[in-house]
Write a protein that holds these residues in place. Structure first.
Motif, PDB file in Angstrom:
ATOM      1  N   ASP A  10      -2.868  -8.122  -2.423  1.00  0.00           N
ATOM      2  CA  ASP A  10      -2.543  -6.763  -2.002  1.00  0.00           C
ATOM      3  C   ASP A  10      -1.118  -6.644  -1.474  1.00  0.00           C
ATOM      4  OD1 ASP A  10      -5.133  -4.575  -0.961  1.00  0.00           O
ATOM      5  OD2 ASP A  10      -5.096  -5.895  -2.670  1.00  0.00           O
ATOM      6  N   HIS A  11      -0.285  -7.607  -1.737  1.00  0.00           N
ATOM      7  CA  HIS A  11       1.116  -7.553  -1.322  1.00  0.00           C
ATOM      8  C   HIS A  11       1.900  -6.859  -2.425  1.00  0.00           C
ATOM      9  CE1 HIS A  11       0.171 -10.078   2.048  1.00  0.00           C
ATOM     10  NE2 HIS A  11      -0.460 -10.897   1.224  1.00  0.00           N
ATOM     11  N   TYR A  35      15.013   4.703   5.385  1.00  0.00           N
ATOM     12  CA  TYR A  35      13.755   3.975   5.258  1.00  0.00           C
ATOM     13  C   TYR A  35      12.661   5.028   5.248  1.00  0.00           C
ATOM     14  CZ  TYR A  35       9.655   1.348   6.820  1.00  0.00           C
ATOM     15  OH  TYR A  35       8.396   0.818   6.945  1.00  0.00           O
ATOM     16  N   LEU A  36      11.841   5.026   4.225  1.00  0.00           N
ATOM     17  CA  LEU A  36      10.713   5.951   4.115  1.00  0.00           C
ATOM     18  C   LEU A  36       9.453   5.186   4.472  1.00  0.00           C
ATOM     19  CD1 LEU A  36       9.247   8.563   3.221  1.00  0.00           C
ATOM     20  CD2 LEU A  36       9.376   7.697   0.870  1.00  0.00           C
ATOM     21  N   GLU A  37       8.794   5.631   5.541  1.00  0.00           N
ATOM     22  CA  GLU A  37       7.523   5.023   5.936  1.00  0.00           C
ATOM     23  C   GLU A  37       6.419   6.030   5.667  1.00  0.00           C
ATOM     24  OE1 GLU A  37       6.978   2.474   9.514  1.00  0.00           O
ATOM     25  OE2 GLU A  37       5.569   4.061  10.104  1.00  0.00           O
ATOM     26  N   ILE A  38       5.445   5.622   4.876  1.00  0.00           N
ATOM     27  CA  ILE A  38       4.315   6.480   4.534  1.00  0.00           C
ATOM     28  C   ILE A  38       3.057   5.843   5.102  1.00  0.00           C
ATOM     29  CG2 ILE A  38       2.965   7.527   2.679  1.00  0.00           C
ATOM     30  CD1 ILE A  38       5.470   7.117   0.869  1.00  0.00           C
ATOM     31  N   THR A  39       2.332   6.630   5.883  1.00  0.00           N
ATOM     32  CA  THR A  39       1.074   6.158   6.442  1.00  0.00           C
ATOM     33  C   THR A  39      -0.045   7.055   5.944  1.00  0.00           C
ATOM     34  OG1 THR A  39       2.215   5.402   8.423  1.00  0.00           O
ATOM     35  CG2 THR A  39      -0.171   5.617   8.564  1.00  0.00           C
ATOM     36  N   VAL A  40      -1.048   6.449   5.356  1.00  0.00           N
ATOM     37  CA  VAL A  40      -2.273   7.147   4.980  1.00  0.00           C
ATOM     38  C   VAL A  40      -3.286   6.711   6.032  1.00  0.00           C
ATOM     39  CG1 VAL A  40      -4.008   7.492   3.188  1.00  0.00           C
ATOM     40  CG2 VAL A  40      -1.630   7.063   2.538  1.00  0.00           C
ATOM     41  N   GLU A  41      -3.453   7.554   7.041  1.00  0.00           N
ATOM     42  CA  GLU A  41      -4.183   7.182   8.246  1.00  0.00           C
ATOM     43  C   GLU A  41      -5.625   7.658   8.204  1.00  0.00           C
ATOM     44  OE1 GLU A  41      -3.180   7.461  12.928  1.00  0.00           O
ATOM     45  OE2 GLU A  41      -2.856   9.277  11.777  1.00  0.00           O
ATOM     46  N   PRO A  42      -6.571   6.756   8.434  1.00  0.00           N
ATOM     47  CA  PRO A  42      -7.977   7.170   8.437  1.00  0.00           C
ATOM     48  C   PRO A  42      -8.287   8.085   9.616  1.00  0.00           C
ATOM     49  CG  PRO A  42      -7.771   4.882   9.118  1.00  0.00           C
ATOM     50  CD  PRO A  42      -6.404   5.341   8.725  1.00  0.00           C
ATOM     51  N   ASP A  49     -12.044   0.550   4.167  1.00  0.00           N
ATOM     52  CA  ASP A  49     -11.809   0.123   2.794  1.00  0.00           C
ATOM     53  C   ASP A  49     -11.882   1.304   1.824  1.00  0.00           C
ATOM     54  OD1 ASP A  49     -11.302  -1.919   0.840  1.00  0.00           O
ATOM     55  OD2 ASP A  49     -13.392  -1.663   0.210  1.00  0.00           O
ATOM     56  N   GLY A  50     -12.531   2.384   2.234  1.00  0.00           N
ATOM     57  CA  GLY A  50     -12.626   3.554   1.373  1.00  0.00           C
ATOM     58  C   GLY A  50     -11.292   4.210   1.080  1.00  0.00           C
ATOM     59  N   LEU A  51     -10.271   3.923   1.886  1.00  0.00           N
ATOM     60  CA  LEU A  51      -8.956   4.530   1.684  1.00  0.00           C
ATOM     61  C   LEU A  51      -8.067   3.753   0.725  1.00  0.00           C
ATOM     62  CD1 LEU A  51      -7.699   5.861   5.119  1.00  0.00           C
ATOM     63  CD2 LEU A  51      -8.431   7.131   3.130  1.00  0.00           C
ATOM     64  N   VAL A  52      -8.487   2.601   0.274  1.00  0.00           N
ATOM     65  CA  VAL A  52      -7.612   1.787  -0.574  1.00  0.00           C
ATOM     66  C   VAL A  52      -7.192   2.547  -1.829  1.00  0.00           C
ATOM     67  CG1 VAL A  52      -9.418   0.544  -1.852  1.00  0.00           C
ATOM     68  CG2 VAL A  52      -7.200  -0.534  -1.442  1.00  0.00           C
ATOM     69  N   ASP A  53      -8.066   3.357  -2.395  1.00  0.00           N
ATOM     70  CA  ASP A  53      -7.698   4.124  -3.586  1.00  0.00           C
ATOM     71  C   ASP A  53      -6.651   5.184  -3.260  1.00  0.00           C
ATOM     72  OD1 ASP A  53      -9.382   2.687  -5.271  1.00  0.00           O
ATOM     73  OD2 ASP A  53     -11.076   4.034  -4.908  1.00  0.00           O
ATOM     74  N   ASP A  54      -6.721   5.769  -2.068  1.00  0.00           N
ATOM     75  CA  ASP A  54      -5.736   6.769  -1.661  1.00  0.00           C
ATOM     76  C   ASP A  54      -4.374   6.131  -1.413  1.00  0.00           C
ATOM     77  OD1 ASP A  54      -7.531   9.110  -1.600  1.00  0.00           O
ATOM     78  OD2 ASP A  54      -8.526   7.951  -0.032  1.00  0.00           O
ATOM     79  N   VAL A  55      -4.364   4.973  -0.764  1.00  0.00           N
ATOM     80  CA  VAL A  55      -3.106   4.259  -0.533  1.00  0.00           C
ATOM     81  C   VAL A  55      -2.504   3.835  -1.872  1.00  0.00           C
ATOM     82  CG1 VAL A  55      -2.014   2.273   0.583  1.00  0.00           C
ATOM     83  CG2 VAL A  55      -3.854   3.495   1.752  1.00  0.00           C
ATOM     84  N   ALA A  70      15.867   1.359  -5.480  1.00  0.00           N
ATOM     85  CA  ALA A  70      14.999   1.433  -4.301  1.00  0.00           C
ATOM     86  C   ALA A  70      14.165   0.155  -4.204  1.00  0.00           C
ATOM     87  CB  ALA A  70      14.095   2.649  -4.377  1.00  0.00           C
ATOM     88  N   VAL A  71      13.845  -0.204  -2.970  1.00  0.00           N
ATOM     89  CA  VAL A  71      13.028  -1.379  -2.699  1.00  0.00           C
ATOM     90  C   VAL A  71      11.836  -0.908  -1.871  1.00  0.00           C
ATOM     91  CG1 VAL A  71      12.954  -3.612  -1.510  1.00  0.00           C
ATOM     92  CG2 VAL A  71      15.007  -2.929  -2.775  1.00  0.00           C
ATOM     93  N   ALA A  72      10.642  -1.382  -2.230  1.00  0.00           N
ATOM     94  CA  ALA A  72       9.442  -0.939  -1.525  1.00  0.00           C
ATOM     95  C   ALA A  72       8.452  -2.079  -1.389  1.00  0.00           C
ATOM     96  CB  ALA A  72       8.791   0.229  -2.271  1.00  0.00           C
ATOM     97  N   ARG A  73       7.568  -1.922  -0.409  1.00  0.00           N
ATOM     98  CA  ARG A  73       6.466  -2.876  -0.266  1.00  0.00           C
ATOM     99  C   ARG A  73       5.369  -2.222   0.566  1.00  0.00           C
ATOM    100  NH1 ARG A  73       9.552  -6.817   3.740  1.00  0.00           N
ATOM    101  NH2 ARG A  73       9.017  -5.813   5.702  1.00  0.00           N
ATOM    102  N   ARG A  74       4.181  -2.752   0.399  1.00  0.00           N
ATOM    103  CA  ARG A  74       3.066  -2.343   1.253  1.00  0.00           C
ATOM    104  C   ARG A  74       3.223  -3.114   2.547  1.00  0.00           C
ATOM    105  NH1 ARG A  74      -3.341  -2.731  -0.251  1.00  0.00           N
ATOM    106  NH2 ARG A  74      -4.101  -1.421   1.447  1.00  0.00           N
ATOM    107  N   GLU A  75       3.338  -2.372   3.658  1.00  0.00           N
ATOM    108  CA  GLU A  75       3.633  -2.992   4.952  1.00  0.00           C
ATOM    109  C   GLU A  75       2.363  -3.358   5.717  1.00  0.00           C
ATOM    110  OE1 GLU A  75       7.012  -3.548   5.662  1.00  0.00           O
ATOM    111  OE2 GLU A  75       7.730  -1.608   6.379  1.00  0.00           O
ATOM    112  N   ALA A  76       1.299  -2.604   5.528  1.00  0.00           N
ATOM    113  CA  ALA A  76       0.030  -2.830   6.212  1.00  0.00           C
ATOM    114  C   ALA A  76      -1.053  -2.168   5.366  1.00  0.00           C
ATOM    115  CB  ALA A  76       0.069  -2.233   7.620  1.00  0.00           C
ATOM    116  N   TRP A  77      -2.301  -2.256   5.814  1.00  0.00           N
ATOM    117  CA  TRP A  77      -3.393  -1.693   5.025  1.00  0.00           C
ATOM    118  C   TRP A  77      -3.156  -0.240   4.656  1.00  0.00           C
ATOM    119  CZ3 TRP A  77      -6.803  -4.035   2.272  1.00  0.00           C
ATOM    120  CH2 TRP A  77      -7.203  -5.331   2.616  1.00  0.00           C
ATOM    121  N   PHE A  78      -2.652   0.550   5.601  1.00  0.00           N
ATOM    122  CA  PHE A  78      -2.503   1.987   5.377  1.00  0.00           C
ATOM    123  C   PHE A  78      -1.046   2.423   5.359  1.00  0.00           C
ATOM    124  CE2 PHE A  78      -6.491   1.469   7.905  1.00  0.00           C
ATOM    125  CZ  PHE A  78      -7.361   1.638   6.836  1.00  0.00           C
ATOM    126  N   MET A  79      -0.109   1.498   5.229  1.00  0.00           N
ATOM    127  CA  MET A  79       1.307   1.835   5.338  1.00  0.00           C
ATOM    128  C   MET A  79       2.128   1.264   4.189  1.00  0.00           C
ATOM    129  SD  MET A  79       3.999   0.929   8.373  1.00  0.00           S
ATOM    130  CE  MET A  79       2.717   1.109   9.586  1.00  0.00           C
TER     131      MET A  79
END
Length: 171
Positions: A10-11, A35-42, A49-55, A70-79
């Motif tokens: 999941d990295h 820096y663009l930080e996007i959080t899909v917060e439950p 785990d139900g949010l994984v499809d939304d992230v 541009a450079v990007a990465r998944r920073e955390a489960w919801f970020m």
């Protein structure tokens, strides 16, 4: 594209995924960006785990719209985080477009989306990536988009002051 299975793979990365190096390179080149930080917060009580499809949907939408370099990465489960070159107006437009895409998704399980653009300080670009932005949104309900400046409280210290210059949404 099929979503990767959960676990060590999941990295998610784009453009190498090294946000600190991308931030340093951007400011060293004298280019505008953030820096663009996007959080899909439950929201509420449910299995996160139900949010994984939304992230994953947010990731896919973002990657398809990022400008070259541009450079990007998944920073955390919801970020998700990205260092993006562009003038502030173009960056806000990008974030608005991504927010609109996420607003169209069903909200089951319930979630909110926060898109924060953090200005990269030429003297300390890493401060933007080290700021704890979650606390800045504590009093905002619903989806939101904001612009943030981040500065070290004292040179050589890890503490960062993140100031939300403006935020819209919260509906």
């Amino acid at each position: 594209m099929k979503r990767p299975e959960t676990g060590p793979i999941d990295h998610w990365t784009h453009g190498g995924g090294d946000l600190n190096a991308a931030g340093r390179s951007l400011v060293a080149g004298g280019r505008l960006g953030a820096y663009l930080e996007i959080t899909v917060e439950p929201l509420g009580t449910f299995v996160a785990d139900g949010l994984v499809d939304d992230v994953w949907a947010c990731w896919q939408a973002m990657i398809a719209r990022l400008p070259a370099g541009a450079v990007a990465r998944r920073e955390a489960w919801f970020m998700i985080g990205a260092v993006v070159t562009g003038d502030p107006v173009a960056l806000v437009d990008l974030a608005k477009e991504l927010l609109a895409i996420m607003k169209q998704r069903p909200r089951s399980p319930p979630f909110r989306v926060a898109m924060l653009l953090v200005e990269l300080d030429p003297a300390d670009p890493e401060a933007a990536l080290a700021a704890d932005l979650a606390g800045e949104l504590r009093d905002i309900d619903g989806d939101c988009l904001g612009w943030v400046t981040a500065k070290r409280i004292r040179a050589g210290r890890p503490e960062i002051a993140a100031n939300v210059d403006w935020v819209v949404g919260g509906d």
